[in-house]
Design a protein around this motif. Structure first.
Motif, PDB file in Angstrom:
ATOM      1  N   MET A   1     106.779  72.256   4.499  1.00  0.00           N
ATOM      2  CA  MET A   1     106.310  71.701   5.753  1.00  0.00           C
ATOM      3  C   MET A   1     104.823  71.982   5.915  1.00  0.00           C
ATOM      4  O   MET A   1     104.328  72.984   5.446  1.00  0.00           O
ATOM      5  N   GLU A   2     104.201  71.093   6.622  1.00  0.00           N
ATOM      6  CA  GLU A   2     102.753  71.095   6.693  1.00  0.00           C
ATOM      7  C   GLU A   2     102.200  72.045   7.767  1.00  0.00           C
ATOM      8  O   GLU A   2     102.695  72.097   8.880  1.00  0.00           O
ATOM      9  N   HIS A   3     101.153  72.782   7.394  1.00  0.00           N
ATOM     10  CA  HIS A   3     100.368  73.608   8.312  1.00  0.00           C
ATOM     11  C   HIS A   3      99.183  72.763   8.766  1.00  0.00           C
ATOM     12  O   HIS A   3      98.727  71.886   8.040  1.00  0.00           O
ATOM     13  N   PHE A   4      98.670  73.062   9.958  1.00  0.00           N
ATOM     14  CA  PHE A   4      97.491  72.383  10.461  1.00  0.00           C
ATOM     15  C   PHE A   4      96.470  73.436  10.865  1.00  0.00           C
ATOM     16  O   PHE A   4      96.840  74.545  11.250  1.00  0.00           O
ATOM     17  N   GLU A   5      95.189  73.080  10.783  1.00  0.00           N
ATOM     18  CA  GLU A   5      94.139  74.012  11.173  1.00  0.00           C
ATOM     19  C   GLU A   5      93.156  73.339  12.113  1.00  0.00           C
ATOM     20  O   GLU A   5      92.808  72.179  11.933  1.00  0.00           O
ATOM     21  N   THR A   6      92.731  74.126  13.111  1.00  0.00           N
ATOM     22  CA  THR A   6      91.653  73.706  14.001  1.00  0.00           C
ATOM     23  C   THR A   6      90.477  74.626  13.707  1.00  0.00           C
ATOM     24  O   THR A   6      90.528  75.431  12.772  1.00  0.00           O
ATOM     25  N   GLU A   7      89.466  74.550  14.509  1.00  0.00           N
ATOM     26  CA  GLU A   7      88.286  75.393  14.296  1.00  0.00           C
ATOM     27  C   GLU A   7      88.650  76.878  14.308  1.00  0.00           C
ATOM     28  O   GLU A   7      88.179  77.640  13.470  1.00  0.00           O
ATOM     29  N   ARG A   8      89.530  77.280  15.237  1.00  0.00           N
ATOM     30  CA  ARG A   8      89.847  78.709  15.377  1.00  0.00           C
ATOM     31  C   ARG A   8      91.274  79.074  15.020  1.00  0.00           C
ATOM     32  O   ARG A   8      91.608  80.258  14.946  1.00  0.00           O
ATOM     33  N   LEU A   9      92.140  78.076  14.823  1.00  0.00           N
ATOM     34  CA  LEU A   9      93.576  78.340  14.769  1.00  0.00           C
ATOM     35  C   LEU A   9      94.268  77.729  13.561  1.00  0.00           C
ATOM     36  O   LEU A   9      93.789  76.751  12.986  1.00  0.00           O
ATOM     37  N   ILE A  10      95.410  78.304  13.221  1.00  0.00           N
ATOM     38  CA  ILE A  10      96.347  77.748  12.251  1.00  0.00           C
ATOM     39  C   ILE A  10      97.642  77.471  12.996  1.00  0.00           C
ATOM     40  O   ILE A  10      98.116  78.318  13.757  1.00  0.00           O
ATOM     41  N   LEU A  11      98.213  76.305  12.774  1.00  0.00           N
ATOM     42  CA  LEU A  11      99.527  75.960  13.329  1.00  0.00           C
ATOM     43  C   LEU A  11     100.481  75.854  12.147  1.00  0.00           C
ATOM     44  O   LEU A  11     100.308  74.996  11.281  1.00  0.00           O
ATOM     45  N   LYS A  12     101.443  76.765  12.083  1.00  0.00           N
ATOM     46  CA  LYS A  12     102.396  76.754  10.979  1.00  0.00           C
ATOM     47  C   LYS A  12     103.795  76.538  11.521  1.00  0.00           C
ATOM     48  O   LYS A  12     104.138  77.043  12.590  1.00  0.00           O
ATOM     49  N   PRO A  13     104.611  75.765  10.814  1.00  0.00           N
ATOM     50  CA  PRO A  13     105.975  75.533  11.290  1.00  0.00           C
ATOM     51  C   PRO A  13     106.721  76.854  11.485  1.00  0.00           C
ATOM     52  O   PRO A  13     106.653  77.749  10.636  1.00  0.00           O
ATOM     53  N   ALA A  14     107.395  76.981  12.607  1.00  0.00           N
ATOM     54  CA  ALA A  14     108.160  78.194  12.901  1.00  0.00           C
ATOM     55  C   ALA A  14     109.300  78.331  11.900  1.00  0.00           C
ATOM     56  O   ALA A  14     109.978  77.356  11.587  1.00  0.00           O
ATOM     57  N   ASP A  15     109.492  79.552  11.392  1.00  0.00           N
ATOM     58  CA  ASP A  15     110.613  79.800  10.490  1.00  0.00           C
ATOM     59  C   ASP A  15     111.143  81.218  10.690  1.00  0.00           C
ATOM     60  O   ASP A  15     110.687  81.944  11.574  1.00  0.00           O
TER      61      ASP A  15
END
Length: 168
Positions: A1-15
């Motif tokens: 599953m795909e992770h996403f990144e912003t300038e300050r953050l990482i969004l990773k699928p909850a597991d």
């Protein structure tokens, strides 16, 4: 599953590896007051919740609930997601952050980014949000995300009347 990144953050699928974090997040007094008591009291409770509530939506739709982490040190600070929710015809965006990280723009940064990804990658054009009547901080953020208050509603099997917002 795909992770996403912003300038300050990482969004990773909850597991499953996030069970201890969700145990802490979902038992914060503000979470229980404004979002609800999920009755998750042990790591096992949360692991079961992740497996049965979060994972099926990822498997079905490709997106769901993400753990929000700081890019600089990968510290878990909150969660943001877009969900299918019983009683709503439109996908629902939700977010919650540890108190030490509230009011720093992380919720807006992660939610606005996820909203744009879900629109671009998955074609979800409209989203909704629900919040308790006295959760003013979330209401402000929901409006900042471009959603408009539409009505009051009560979800199935619930008693609290909530504020319902939807994007145009």
């Amino acid at each position: 599953m795909e992770h996403f990144e912003t300038e300050r953050l990482i969004l990773k699928p909850a597991d499953q590896e996030d069970a201890a974090f969700f145990l802490q997040l979902y038992n914060m007094p503000k979470f229980i007051r404004f979002i609800g008591d999920r009755n998750l009291r042990t790591i096992e409770d949360v692991a079961h919740y992740i497996q049965n509530r979060f994972r099926p939506q990822f498997d079905k739709l490709g997106f769901g609930n993400y753990v929000v982490m700081l890019r600089e040190n990968q510290e878990k600070i909150g969660a943001v997601g877009i969900f299918e929710r019983e009683g709503l015809d439109v996908m629902d965006i939700g977010f919650s952050f540890l108190e030490a990280y509230q009011g720093k723009g992380y919720a807006y940064e992660s939610a606005s980014y996820l909203k744009s990804i879900i629109k671009q990658k998955y074609g979800v054009q409209r989203i909704s949000a629900i919040t308790s009547k006295d959760n003013y901080a979330s209401q402000t953020l929901i409006v900042k995300l471009g959603l408009t208050f539409r009505k009051f509603l009560t979800l199935p099997n619930e008693t609290e009347e909530l504020r319902y917002y939807e994007s145009d």
